[in-house]
Write a protein that holds these residues in place. Structure first.
Motif, PDB file in Angstrom:
ATOM      1  N   LYS A  58       0.868  -1.180   0.000  1.00 24.39           N
ATOM      2  CA  LYS A  58       0.000   0.000   0.000  1.00 24.39           C
ATOM      3  C   LYS A  58       0.907   1.233   0.000  1.00 24.39           C
ATOM      4  CE  LYS A  58      -3.671  -2.338   2.598  1.00 24.39           C
ATOM      5  NZ  LYS A  58      -4.182  -2.975   1.444  1.00 24.39           N
ATOM      6  N   CYS A  59       1.839   1.253  -0.940  1.00 21.77           N
ATOM      7  CA  CYS A  59       2.937   2.224  -0.937  1.00 21.77           C
ATOM      8  C   CYS A  59       2.451   3.678  -0.982  1.00 21.77           C
ATOM      9  CB  CYS A  59       3.893   1.938  -2.090  1.00 21.77           C
ATOM     10  SG  CYS A  59       4.639   0.297  -1.958  1.00 21.77           S
ATOM     11  N   LYS A  60       1.431   3.962  -1.780  1.00 19.34           N
ATOM     12  CA  LYS A  60       0.940   5.333  -1.893  1.00 19.34           C
ATOM     13  C   LYS A  60       0.433   5.826  -0.531  1.00 19.34           C
ATOM     14  CE  LYS A  60      -2.291   8.215  -4.444  1.00 19.34           C
ATOM     15  NZ  LYS A  60      -3.364   8.256  -5.444  1.00 19.34           N
ATOM     16  N   GLU A  61      -0.419   5.029   0.116  1.00 18.69           N
ATOM     17  CA  GLU A  61      -0.949   5.403   1.421  1.00 18.69           C
ATOM     18  C   GLU A  61       0.150   5.413   2.484  1.00 18.69           C
ATOM     19  OE1 GLU A  61      -2.136   2.939  -0.482  1.00 18.69           O
ATOM     20  OE2 GLU A  61      -4.263   3.270  -0.834  1.00 18.69           O
ATOM     21  N   CYS A  62       1.071   4.462   2.358  1.00 15.03           N
ATOM     22  CA  CYS A  62       2.129   4.298   3.357  1.00 15.03           C
ATOM     23  C   CYS A  62       3.014   5.543   3.454  1.00 15.03           C
ATOM     24  CB  CYS A  62       2.974   3.081   2.987  1.00 15.03           C
ATOM     25  SG  CYS A  62       4.175   2.605   4.220  1.00 15.03           S
ATOM     26  N   LYS A  63       3.252   6.185   2.341  1.00  6.55           N
ATOM     27  CA  LYS A  63       4.110   7.373   2.324  1.00  6.55           C
ATOM     28  C   LYS A  63       3.396   8.618   2.840  1.00  6.55           C
ATOM     29  CE  LYS A  63       6.839   5.737  -1.556  1.00  6.55           C
ATOM     30  NZ  LYS A  63       7.149   5.918  -2.978  1.00  6.55           N
ATOM     31  N   GLN A  64       2.056   8.603   2.814  1.00  2.00           N
ATOM     32  CA  GLN A  64       1.288   9.806   3.134  1.00  2.00           C
ATOM     33  C   GLN A  64       0.802   9.884   4.578  1.00  2.00           C
ATOM     34  OE1 GLN A  64      -1.893   9.731   0.295  1.00  2.00           O
ATOM     35  NE2 GLN A  64      -0.595  10.392  -1.398  1.00  2.00           N
ATOM     36  N   THR A  65       0.444   8.761   5.169  1.00  8.91           N
ATOM     37  CA  THR A  65      -0.265   8.808   6.440  1.00  8.91           C
ATOM     38  C   THR A  65      -0.074   7.523   7.243  1.00  8.91           C
ATOM     39  OG1 THR A  65      -2.454   9.153   7.402  1.00  8.91           O
ATOM     40  CG2 THR A  65      -2.383   7.947   5.372  1.00  8.91           C
ATOM     41  N   PRO A  66      -0.130   7.593   8.566  1.00 13.28           N
ATOM     42  CA  PRO A  66      -0.090   6.360   9.350  1.00 13.28           C
ATOM     43  C   PRO A  66      -1.389   5.566   9.142  1.00 13.28           C
ATOM     44  CG  PRO A  66      -0.384   8.252  10.799  1.00 13.28           C
ATOM     45  CD  PRO A  66      -0.174   8.785   9.424  1.00 13.28           C
ATOM     46  N   TYR A  67      -1.245   4.238   9.065  1.00 12.51           N
ATOM     47  CA  TYR A  67      -2.427   3.417   8.838  1.00 12.51           C
ATOM     48  C   TYR A  67      -2.254   2.052   9.470  1.00 12.51           C
ATOM     49  CZ  TYR A  67      -0.200   0.405   5.365  1.00 12.51           C
ATOM     50  OH  TYR A  67       0.612  -0.518   4.749  1.00 12.51           O
ATOM     51  N   ALA A  68      -3.354   1.325   9.533  1.00 17.77           N
ATOM     52  CA  ALA A  68      -3.382  -0.068   9.958  1.00 17.77           C
ATOM     53  C   ALA A  68      -4.529  -0.746   9.222  1.00 17.77           C
ATOM     54  CB  ALA A  68      -3.588  -0.169  11.458  1.00 17.77           C
ATOM     55  N   VAL A  69      -4.451  -2.057   9.122  1.00 15.79           N
ATOM     56  CA  VAL A  69      -5.536  -2.842   8.548  1.00 15.79           C
ATOM     57  C   VAL A  69      -6.171  -3.602   9.709  1.00 15.79           C
ATOM     58  CG1 VAL A  69      -6.163  -4.654   6.924  1.00 15.79           C
ATOM     59  CG2 VAL A  69      -4.349  -3.027   6.331  1.00 15.79           C
ATOM     60  N   VAL A  70      -7.443  -3.299   9.976  1.00 16.16           N
ATOM     61  CA  VAL A  70      -8.148  -3.884  11.110  1.00 16.16           C
ATOM     62  C   VAL A  70      -9.245  -4.800  10.586  1.00 16.16           C
ATOM     63  CG1 VAL A  70      -9.475  -3.407  13.197  1.00 16.16           C
ATOM     64  CG2 VAL A  70      -7.697  -1.814  12.475  1.00 16.16           C
ATOM     65  N   ASP A  71      -9.092  -6.082  10.876  1.00 10.25           N
ATOM     66  CA  ASP A  71     -10.046  -7.094  10.399  1.00 10.25           C
ATOM     67  C   ASP A  71     -10.326  -6.931   8.908  1.00 10.25           C
ATOM     68  OD1 ASP A  71     -10.248  -8.285  12.915  1.00 10.25           O
ATOM     69  OD2 ASP A  71     -11.876  -6.953  13.521  1.00 10.25           O
ATOM     70  N   GLY A  72      -9.286  -6.632   8.143  1.00  6.69           N
ATOM     71  CA  GLY A  72      -9.399  -6.489   6.698  1.00  6.69           C
ATOM     72  C   GLY A  72      -9.767  -5.101   6.209  1.00  6.69           C
ATOM     73  N   ASP A  73     -10.096  -4.188   7.112  1.00 10.60           N
ATOM     74  CA  ASP A  73     -10.479  -2.822   6.730  1.00 10.60           C
ATOM     75  C   ASP A  73      -9.293  -1.876   6.895  1.00 10.60           C
ATOM     76  OD1 ASP A  73     -13.092  -3.672   6.279  1.00 10.60           O
ATOM     77  OD2 ASP A  73     -13.716  -3.201   8.322  1.00 10.60           O
ATOM     78  N   PHE A  74      -9.050  -1.070   5.886  1.00 17.09           N
ATOM     79  CA  PHE A  74      -7.971  -0.091   5.900  1.00 17.09           C
ATOM     80  C   PHE A  74      -8.393   1.117   6.733  1.00 17.09           C
ATOM     81  CE2 PHE A  74      -5.736   3.573   4.171  1.00 17.09           C
ATOM     82  CZ  PHE A  74      -4.436   3.130   4.107  1.00 17.09           C
ATOM     83  N   ILE A  75      -7.582   1.474   7.726  1.00 19.21           N
ATOM     84  CA  ILE A  75      -7.880   2.630   8.570  1.00 19.21           C
ATOM     85  C   ILE A  75      -6.666   3.549   8.562  1.00 19.21           C
ATOM     86  CG2 ILE A  75      -8.347   3.423  10.914  1.00 19.21           C
ATOM     87  CD1 ILE A  75      -9.911   0.900  11.366  1.00 19.21           C
ATOM     88  N   ALA A  76      -6.870   4.793   8.152  1.00 18.20           N
ATOM     89  CA  ALA A  76      -5.792   5.778   8.101  1.00 18.20           C
ATOM     90  C   ALA A  76      -6.140   6.955   9.004  1.00 18.20           C
ATOM     91  CB  ALA A  76      -5.592   6.265   6.672  1.00 18.20           C
ATOM     92  N   ALA A  77      -5.106   7.708   9.370  1.00 16.25           N
ATOM     93  CA  ALA A  77      -5.304   8.877  10.234  1.00 16.25           C
ATOM     94  C   ALA A  77      -4.256   9.931   9.884  1.00 16.25           C
ATOM     95  CB  ALA A  77      -5.193   8.478  11.689  1.00 16.25           C
ATOM     96  N   ASP A  78      -4.451  11.124  10.412  1.00 19.95           N
ATOM     97  CA  ASP A  78      -3.511  12.213  10.155  1.00 19.95           C
ATOM     98  C   ASP A  78      -2.223  12.081  10.956  1.00 19.95           C
ATOM     99  OD1 ASP A  78      -5.220  13.410   8.330  1.00 19.95           O
ATOM    100  OD2 ASP A  78      -6.208  14.628   9.876  1.00 19.95           O
ATOM    101  N   ASN A  79      -2.316  11.403  12.113  1.00 20.19           N
ATOM    102  CA  ASN A  79      -1.137  11.243  12.975  1.00 20.19           C
ATOM    103  C   ASN A  79      -1.298   9.977  13.809  1.00 20.19           C
ATOM    104  OD1 ASN A  79      -2.553  11.946  15.524  1.00 20.19           O
ATOM    105  ND2 ASN A  79      -2.769  13.936  14.506  1.00 20.19           N
TER     106      ASN A  79
END
Length: 115
Positions: free
Chosen positions: A80-101
């Protein structure tokens, strides 16, 4: 929506003594306190953590991730390189969750774990 067993219990309680009513609510409270929580699977990208997770957040993340119902895995890359470079994230039970910090991400993870 109330299930049939709950309706029957409420009917009995309303007709029963004060002692029975108190006992019913005590049992209900105990069941709520000791109920099993659904396990939550959280996956992190190691590179994303290295980029966004700061030392001052380690303690809070460790407290959260070491709970009994939290299964945590860390992968070197999740593609998930595009998202990975922009924002902190995790995958929770298969759902992508991103945040500003990282603090906001942890708050979102806690909300998901409570569901």
């Amino acid at each position: 929506m109330v299930d049939t067993a709950s309706e029957e219990a409420l009917f009995i309680i309303n007709r029963g003594s004060e002692k029975n009513r108190r006992m019913f609510y005590q049992v209900k409270l105990i069941n709520k306190l000791f109920s099993k929580q659904k396990p939550v699977n959280i996956e992190f990208c190691q590179r994303n953590l290295d980029e966004f997770l700061k030392e001052e957040n380690f303690y809070d993340y460790n407290l959260f991730l070491n709970q009994k119902n939290i299964n945590c895995k860390e992968y070197e890359c999740q593609s998930k390189c595009k998202e990975c470079k922009q924002t902190p994230y995790a995958v929770v039970d298969g759902d992508f969750i991103a945040a500003d910090n990282p603090v906001e991400l942890l708050a979102k993870l806690k909300v998901r774990a409570e569901k």
